[in-house]
Design a protein around this motif. Structure first.
Motif, PDB file in Angstrom:
ATOM      1  N   PRO A 190      35.309  56.621  21.455  1.00 55.71           N
ATOM      2  CA  PRO A 190      35.357  55.230  20.966  1.00 55.71           C
ATOM      3  C   PRO A 190      36.668  54.534  21.317  1.00 55.71           C
ATOM      4  CG  PRO A 190      35.680  56.768  19.158  1.00 55.71           C
ATOM      5  CD  PRO A 190      35.333  57.595  20.361  1.00 55.71           C
ATOM      6  N   VAL A 191      36.585  53.229  21.487  1.00 56.50           N
ATOM      7  CA  VAL A 191      37.767  52.390  21.675  1.00 56.50           C
ATOM      8  C   VAL A 191      37.909  51.512  20.438  1.00 56.50           C
ATOM      9  CG1 VAL A 191      36.433  50.617  22.910  1.00 56.50           C
ATOM     10  CG2 VAL A 191      38.920  50.706  23.169  1.00 56.50           C
ATOM     11  N   SER A 192      39.129  51.469  19.910  1.00 52.03           N
ATOM     12  CA  SER A 192      39.408  50.667  18.706  1.00 52.03           C
ATOM     13  C   SER A 192      39.972  49.309  19.115  1.00 52.03           C
ATOM     14  CB  SER A 192      40.410  51.382  17.801  1.00 52.03           C
ATOM     15  OG  SER A 192      39.883  52.607  17.345  1.00 52.03           O
ATOM     16  N   VAL A 193      39.450  48.257  18.500  1.00 51.89           N
ATOM     17  CA  VAL A 193      39.893  46.886  18.782  1.00 51.89           C
ATOM     18  C   VAL A 193      40.289  46.222  17.469  1.00 51.89           C
ATOM     19  CG1 VAL A 193      39.235  44.620  19.664  1.00 51.89           C
ATOM     20  CG2 VAL A 193      38.418  46.692  20.799  1.00 51.89           C
ATOM     21  N   ASN A 194      41.470  45.621  17.441  1.00 52.70           N
ATOM     22  CA  ASN A 194      41.935  44.911  16.241  1.00 52.70           C
ATOM     23  C   ASN A 194      41.278  43.542  16.140  1.00 52.70           C
ATOM     24  OD1 ASN A 194      44.356  46.552  15.038  1.00 52.70           O
ATOM     25  ND2 ASN A 194      44.638  46.609  17.265  1.00 52.70           N
ATOM     26  N   LEU A 195      40.819  43.217  14.934  1.00 53.06           N
ATOM     27  CA  LEU A 195      40.277  41.877  14.662  1.00 53.06           C
ATOM     28  C   LEU A 195      41.346  41.033  13.966  1.00 53.06           C
ATOM     29  CD1 LEU A 195      36.641  42.458  13.328  1.00 53.06           C
ATOM     30  CD2 LEU A 195      37.321  41.584  15.568  1.00 53.06           C
ATOM     31  N   SER A 196      41.504  39.795  14.411  1.00 48.73           N
ATOM     32  CA  SER A 196      42.396  38.872  13.707  1.00 48.73           C
ATOM     33  C   SER A 196      41.681  38.280  12.499  1.00 48.73           C
ATOM     34  CB  SER A 196      42.839  37.742  14.642  1.00 48.73           C
ATOM     35  OG  SER A 196      41.743  36.881  14.926  1.00 48.73           O
ATOM     36  N   ILE A 197      42.461  37.702  11.608  1.00 48.55           N
ATOM     37  CA  ILE A 197      41.874  37.082  10.416  1.00 48.55           C
ATOM     38  C   ILE A 197      40.935  35.952  10.809  1.00 48.55           C
ATOM     39  CG2 ILE A 197      42.418  35.664   8.390  1.00 48.55           C
ATOM     40  CD1 ILE A 197      44.903  37.314   7.985  1.00 48.55           C
ATOM     41  N   ARG A 198      41.345  35.157  11.790  1.00 47.23           N
ATOM     42  CA  ARG A 198      40.505  34.028  12.208  1.00 47.23           C
ATOM     43  C   ARG A 198      39.175  34.511  12.788  1.00 47.23           C
ATOM     44  NH1 ARG A 198      42.701  28.802  12.975  1.00 47.23           N
ATOM     45  NH2 ARG A 198      44.892  28.619  12.374  1.00 47.23           N
ATOM     46  N   GLN A 199      39.209  35.601  13.543  1.00 50.90           N
ATOM     47  CA  GLN A 199      37.960  36.153  14.062  1.00 50.90           C
ATOM     48  C   GLN A 199      37.075  36.645  12.923  1.00 50.90           C
ATOM     49  OE1 GLN A 199      39.971  38.885  17.002  1.00 50.90           O
ATOM     50  NE2 GLN A 199      38.108  38.468  18.162  1.00 50.90           N
ATOM     51  N   PHE A 200      37.714  37.317  11.978  1.00 53.30           N
ATOM     52  CA  PHE A 200      36.952  37.929  10.892  1.00 53.30           C
ATOM     53  C   PHE A 200      36.274  36.877  10.012  1.00 53.30           C
ATOM     54  CE2 PHE A 200      36.584  40.322   6.823  1.00 53.30           C
ATOM     55  CZ  PHE A 200      35.803  41.361   7.293  1.00 53.30           C
ATOM     56  N   LEU A 201      36.865  35.692   9.930  1.00 53.58           N
ATOM     57  CA  LEU A 201      36.303  34.638   9.090  1.00 53.58           C
ATOM     58  C   LEU A 201      35.177  33.871   9.785  1.00 53.58           C
ATOM     59  CD1 LEU A 201      39.537  33.182   7.421  1.00 53.58           C
ATOM     60  CD2 LEU A 201      37.783  34.636   6.379  1.00 53.58           C
ATOM     61  N   GLN A 202      34.950  34.169  11.057  1.00 58.26           N
ATOM     62  CA  GLN A 202      33.850  33.499  11.757  1.00 58.26           C
ATOM     63  C   GLN A 202      32.507  33.984  11.203  1.00 58.26           C
ATOM     64  OE1 GLN A 202      35.063  34.625  15.827  1.00 58.26           O
ATOM     65  NE2 GLN A 202      35.168  32.438  16.282  1.00 58.26           N
ATOM     66  N   HIS A 203      31.594  33.053  10.983  1.00 57.19           N
ATOM     67  CA  HIS A 203      30.298  33.395  10.388  1.00 57.19           C
ATOM     68  C   HIS A 203      29.379  34.121  11.377  1.00 57.19           C
ATOM     69  CE1 HIS A 203      31.204  31.249   6.729  1.00 57.19           C
ATOM     70  NE2 HIS A 203      31.542  30.167   7.429  1.00 57.19           N
ATOM     71  N   ASP A 204      29.633  33.940  12.682  1.00 57.57           N
ATOM     72  CA  ASP A 204      28.759  34.564  13.674  1.00 57.57           C
ATOM     73  C   ASP A 204      29.410  35.776  14.327  1.00 57.57           C
ATOM     74  OD1 ASP A 204      30.735  33.179  14.984  1.00 57.57           O
ATOM     75  OD2 ASP A 204      29.433  32.418  16.579  1.00 57.57           O
ATOM     76  N   LEU A 205      30.330  36.447  13.611  1.00 57.50           N
ATOM     77  CA  LEU A 205      31.067  37.556  14.204  1.00 57.50           C
ATOM     78  C   LEU A 205      30.131  38.677  14.638  1.00 57.50           C
ATOM     79  CD1 LEU A 205      33.714  38.951  14.956  1.00 57.50           C
ATOM     80  CD2 LEU A 205      33.893  39.747  12.589  1.00 57.50           C
ATOM     81  N   ALA A 206      29.195  39.074  13.783  1.00 61.69           N
ATOM     82  CA  ALA A 206      28.288  40.183  14.106  1.00 61.69           C
ATOM     83  C   ALA A 206      27.454  39.861  15.339  1.00 61.69           C
ATOM     84  CB  ALA A 206      27.388  40.491  12.917  1.00 61.69           C
ATOM     85  N   SER A 207      26.962  38.635  15.428  1.00 59.07           N
ATOM     86  CA  SER A 207      26.155  38.266  16.596  1.00 59.07           C
ATOM     87  C   SER A 207      27.012  38.225  17.855  1.00 59.07           C
ATOM     88  CB  SER A 207      25.477  36.909  16.377  1.00 59.07           C
ATOM     89  OG  SER A 207      26.444  35.897  16.171  1.00 59.07           O
ATOM     90  N   ARG A 208      28.266  37.822  17.709  1.00 66.26           N
ATOM     91  CA  ARG A 208      29.181  37.797  18.855  1.00 66.26           C
ATOM     92  C   ARG A 208      29.422  39.224  19.354  1.00 66.26           C
ATOM     93  NH1 ARG A 208      31.050  36.584  23.531  1.00 66.26           N
ATOM     94  NH2 ARG A 208      33.299  36.866  23.821  1.00 66.26           N
ATOM     95  N   ILE A 209      29.618  40.182  18.444  1.00 65.91           N
ATOM     96  CA  ILE A 209      29.818  41.580  18.816  1.00 65.91           C
ATOM     97  C   ILE A 209      28.577  42.130  19.516  1.00 65.91           C
ATOM     98  CG2 ILE A 209      30.186  43.909  17.899  1.00 65.91           C
ATOM     99  CD1 ILE A 209      31.822  42.557  15.632  1.00 65.91           C
ATOM    100  N   ALA A 210      27.410  41.774  18.982  1.00 63.13           N
ATOM    101  CA  ALA A 210      26.150  42.230  19.592  1.00 63.13           C
ATOM    102  C   ALA A 210      26.016  41.705  21.020  1.00 63.13           C
ATOM    103  CB  ALA A 210      24.970  41.776  18.744  1.00 63.13           C
ATOM    104  N   GLU A 211      26.404  40.468  21.256  1.00 61.62           N
ATOM    105  CA  GLU A 211      26.334  39.886  22.597  1.00 61.62           C
ATOM    106  C   GLU A 211      27.246  40.633  23.567  1.00 61.62           C
ATOM    107  OE1 GLU A 211      27.317  35.788  22.344  1.00 61.62           O
ATOM    108  OE2 GLU A 211      25.585  35.269  21.078  1.00 61.62           O
TER     109      GLU A 211
END
Length: 630
Positions: free
Chosen positions: A467-488
């Motif tokens: 696995p590769v670990s990626v840090n999420l910023s607070i602004r990214q985490f507050l996005q409502h479409d984060l899960a769909s963005r990761i899936a894309e």
């Protein structure tokens, strides 16, 4: 009877006078008409005729004036009683009529309302009964002057029926009848309301309406005054410019109403720790400034600032949820006598920016060796925007190792900026500015996609998958479409979800409902979740069981001193034991010595990363490491 007879006689005189005016007016009008007729019938010379007509016109004008005067007198007399009744009922201007003994003869509704008494209760009462003892001699002088025929104005205190004082501006004017002063007309104006309005306007101009602290304008005024006195007395003055760390996250999680409540609590704590000579102000948003007039050295200023930071770090409670928040402080003193208030505050701002760039939760004293920080930040922000367009960012990867077997079990993706002039820049140089400007979202999206692409490329090259670990910023985490963005991203790169792990910080767990929804949506994709810098942020052990967490990453600040500080050693041991009880893996970061590694092995820590085995390296170097591991 005699009085009534006198009144009738007076009325008769007035009636007779009016009748005489009527007769004179009619006679002059008739004479004027006859004169005009004779002028046309008898006088043939044009010049004489016009002269005669002019005389006739004069007679006619005189008759009209006499008639108008009589009619005007009758009209005014008709309105006398109506005017008096209107003034008595009026609530616009307080009026009181006093006799020569200063007793109330009449009072209108405005006066009774202002004083809290019924009008009928005051008739016949001495006015002095309501006057404050300290103002009685002042009013007595005014009334005596009015009785001599002189109008004058005074400011006095009068007591309301309920007992509180009113400050009035009164005009005392003489009342005349047949040339004799029979009393005083007292016209009043309540100065208390005017003073309250003036004070309110002053408050709005110089104070923050929400926290009650002075605002920027008043702070600058006080700073200028303090610097002037300090120069005369050869005394030190300190400025603390304070900004709350990640305050926007509170507003985003709880709403502005609760953010305002937090600011009010912070303001109260700042005021609590100040001496009588010190001064605190709210500058704007979540920024505060403190003016410390009672310090003796820069070291004392630093110590006072640390005490302020500790008071702010004490837990708050919002919606029944305990909140921990930190602050960054920029400091400056008036060591340079040439600095005015504006210059000193600019230096304090530069120190605050440096403290923020250094990782927040820090107080920093201004140094004259610094360059123009504001200009450098603006320049760097522009260059960062260009760097995104020109793809100047690159990823380095730090290996993660199993503490039992020593095998490489994962990598953490760390962004670097390949600046065309300044060379390779570390995240500490540009990430704080990227977060502040909002560009962190674009950078974060690129890091996520590039890390997934690279990991898939390693796997396609036949290297051992991990696995590769990626840090999420607070602004990214507050996005409502984060899960769909990761899936894309996963679909686009072809990477299996189990080979991606996202790292969040404890500060992101401030809003339980949002965190739960977001993390569940991510784990439903099959992506792993780890908590970075554990032990330094907002949450507590209790909340771990509410989130789908796979790993805890112990912050390097605890690992660094486990050999020297027993408290840090106990904290690390407790985190490992607690996490294992919750079936959560533990990885320690910042491992730099063999002693630290052995301590972690002894307490059954699962994994580690740090300079002891490998610093962050390029993707090519990771590829070589994976080939050797394979």
């Amino acid at each position: 009877m005699a009085k009534r007879t006198g009144n009738l006689a007076e009325t008769g005189k007035q009636t007779g006078g009016m009748s005489l005016l009527n007769a004179i007016s009619a006679m002059m009008a008739a004479l004027s008409a006859i004169w005009i007729a004779l002028s046309f019938l008898v006088i043939s010379d044009e010049m004489y005729r016009w002269s005669s007509l002019a005389v006739a016109a004069s007679l006619m004008v005189t008759a009209v004036i006499l008639y108008a005067k009589r009619h005007s007198s009758q009209s005014i007399q008709k309105y006398y009683s109506a005017i008096v009744d209107t003034l008595i009922r009026s609530e616009a201007i307080p009026l009181a009529v006093l006799n020569r003994e200063a007793k109330v003869v009449e009072m209108n509704e405005a006066s009774s309302r202002m004083l809290g008494y019924q009008r009928t209760d005051m008739i016949g009462e001495p006015i002095m009964r309501m006057i404050d003892p300290g103002s009685r001699s002042e009013l007595q002088d005014a009334l005596e002057q009015a009785l001599t025929g002189e109008t004058n104005q005074r400011n006095i205190l009068i007591t309301h029926r309920t007992g509180f004082p009113l400050e009035l501006e009164v005009v005392c004017a003489p009342m005349l009848q047949d040339g004799e002063v029979i009393g005083t007309l007292m016209i009043s104006q309540d100065m208390s309301d005017r003073k309250r309005n003036v004070e309110r306007i002053r408050y709005m101009a110089y104070y923050d309406d929400m926290t009650g602290l002075p605002n920027r304008t008043l702070f600058q005024m006080k700073l200028t005054e303090s610097l002037s006195r300090a120069k005369e007395e050869d005394r030190l003055v300190g400025i603390c410019y304070l900004d709350l760390d990640r305050f926007k996250l509170v507003n985003a999680s709880f709403g502005r109403e609760f953010g305002d409540m937090l600011l009010m609590q912070v303001a109260e704590r700042l005021n609590r720790g100040l001496s009588e000579n010190d001064f605190a102000a709210r500058m704007e948003g979540d920024e505060f400034a403190l003016l410390l007039n009672s310090i003796r050295s820069e070291e004392e200023l630093m110590e006072r600032s640390r005490q302020i930071m500790k008071s702010i770090e004490e837990p708050y409670e919002l919606k029944g949820f305990p909140i921990h928040i930190t602050a960054s402080i920029g400091l400056v003193t008036n060591n340079n006598e040439q600095d005015d208030g504006y210059t000193l505050f600019k230096k304090a701002d530069m120190a605050l920016v440096k403290a923020k760039e250094g990782g927040k939760n820090e107080c920093l004293l201004y140094s004259d060796t610094w360059s123009n920080s504001s200009f450098e930040r603006l320049k760097l922000q522009h260059e960062m925007y260009r760097a995104i367009q020109r793809s100047e960012f690159v990823l380095h990867y730090q290996p993660q190792y199993d503490l039992v077997s020593g095998r490489m079990v994962g990598v953490e993706a760390l962004v670097r900026w390949k600046h065309p002039v300044r060379g390779l820049l570390s995240p500490n140089t540009f990430i704080p500015l990227a977060e502040e400007s909002g560009m962190i979202v674009q950078i974060g999206d690129w890091v996520l996609e590039e890390a997934c692409r690279q990991n898939k490329a390693w796997q396609d090259a036949g290297l051992p998958p991990m696995p590769v670990s990626v840090n999420l910023s607070i602004r990214q985490f507050l996005q409502h479409d984060l899960a769909s963005r990761i899936a894309e991203v996963l679909e686009k790169t072809g990477l299996e979800p189990k080979y991606l792990e996202l790292e969040i910080t404890e500060s992101m767990t401030i809003d339980l409902s949002h965190v739960s929804r977001c993390l569940l949506a991510i784990t439903d994709l099959g992506v792993g979740i780890s908590v970075d810098d554990f032990g330094t942020g907002y949450s507590s052990f209790h909340y771990l069981k509410n989130f789908p967490i796979d790993r805890l990453k112990i912050d390097r600040s605890f690992v660094r001193d486990i050999q020297q500080d027993p408290s840090d050693a106990e904290i690390v041991a407790a985190i490992i034991a607690m996490a294992h009880n919750l079936n959560i893996q533990v990885i320690a970061e910042g491992v730099e010595t063999e002693e630290q590694m052995e301590f972690l092995r002894k307490h059954r820590c699962d994994e580690m990363q740090g300079y002891f085995w490998s610093p962050p390296v390029s993707s090519e170097n990771i590829e070589q490491m994976l080939k050797k591991a394979g």
